[in-house]
Motif scaffolding. Structure first.
Motif: not given
Length: 292
Positions: A62-83
């Protein structure tokens, strides 16, 4: 501005976007590898085939899954905002520094959260610093495009940036609510901030559900909105659709997570945005139907 693949800013964006995509894939693999190592699975057919048991609350997984979810909440925002930030013509060295800081921060966040858990503020810094870079890039995009004439593409960019910032706001709101209530998902947070571990706090879960609803709808807007722009829609109508979608997502959060109101308030906000997505998707499909 004119962008080419030989531009240092574009190349930097591409490199760090690819690194972050690989990082997301690594987290999926890490979850699966941990399940195999511990013999703990989420599905009966996996447990039967691989010789383990079904369990949904293993602390390590569950710790790994929460870390993964945190990535899913932030990395797509980077792809859009940085582009979008790249299109504003930033200084190459400065933009590259921002991309590096974000990527390094996300990697460190995973290391100190899921691989070698460290006490706070290690994870807080690894989360907060990259988020600041996203807020900075998002604000720069809005300031750059909001002062120009408002053709369809520029309108799409402005509202896409606003929606990305909205996603980041909900991440921050979840953290602030945990701090205010002293309710945390990780033992090191509870120890550092003087609270307790609890996974079912009503207020926190309500915000997380609102955040998840955004994650289910806003990326679809980024894709369908961009494709809709290529169909050459009437400028005022396209801008109207982008505005209504953005407003409805903001209203959804307000009546769901901040000032809960009885139905049909949330339903109206949700369905309004959904209808706009469906309309744009249908228009794109009809326009490019000959390619099917």
């Amino acid at each position: 501005m004119q962008l080419t693949l030989t531009s240092p800013v574009v190349q930097s964006y591409i490199v760090y976007s690819a690194v972050l995509a690989l990082k997301l894939l690594f987290m999926s693999a890490l979850t699966a590898a941990t399940r195999l190592t511990k013999g703990i699975y989420a599905n009966p057919e996996d447990a039967k085939t691989l010789g383990g048991k079904v369990k949904y609350d293993d602390a390590r997984i569950e710790r790994i899954r929460r870390a993964h979810l945190n990535d899913l909440e932030n990395i797509p925002a980077f792809w859009v905002l940085a582009a979008l930030y790249v299109t504003t013509g930033p200084v190459a060295a400065w933009a590259t520094l921002l991309f590096r800081i974000f990527t390094l921060g996300r990697i460190i966040h995973t290391v100190v959260y899921a691989i070698i858990p460290l006490p706070q503020p290690a994870r807080g810094l690894a989360f907060g610093i990259p988020m600041l870079t996203l807020f900075y890039m998002g604000s720069q995009v809005i300031l750059y495009y909001i002062t120009l004439s408002n053709p369809v593409l520029q309108s799409y960019i402005v509202y896409s940036a606003m929606l990305a910032l909205k996603l980041l706001f909900l991440s921050s709101l979840t953290s602030l609510t945990r701090l205010a209530k002293g309710v945390f998902a990780n033992p090191e947070d509870a120890k550092t901030f003087g609270g307790k571990v609890k996974y079912d706090d009503a207020s926190v879960e309500r915000i997380r559900r609102a955040h998840l609803n955004d994650l289910e709808n806003i990326p679809a807007f980024w894709v369908l909105g961009a494709l809709y722009v290529t169909t050459g829609p009437y400028e005022l109508f396209a801008t109207f659709l982008f505005r209504i979608f953005t407003l409805s997502r903001i209203m959804h959060t307000l009546v769901y997570a901040i000032y809960p109101l009885p139905q049909p308030a949330r339903r109206i906000a949700y369905r309004t945005s959904l209808l706009i997505l469906c309309y744009m998707g249908v228009q794109v499909t009809i326009y490019y139907a000959t390619a099917m």
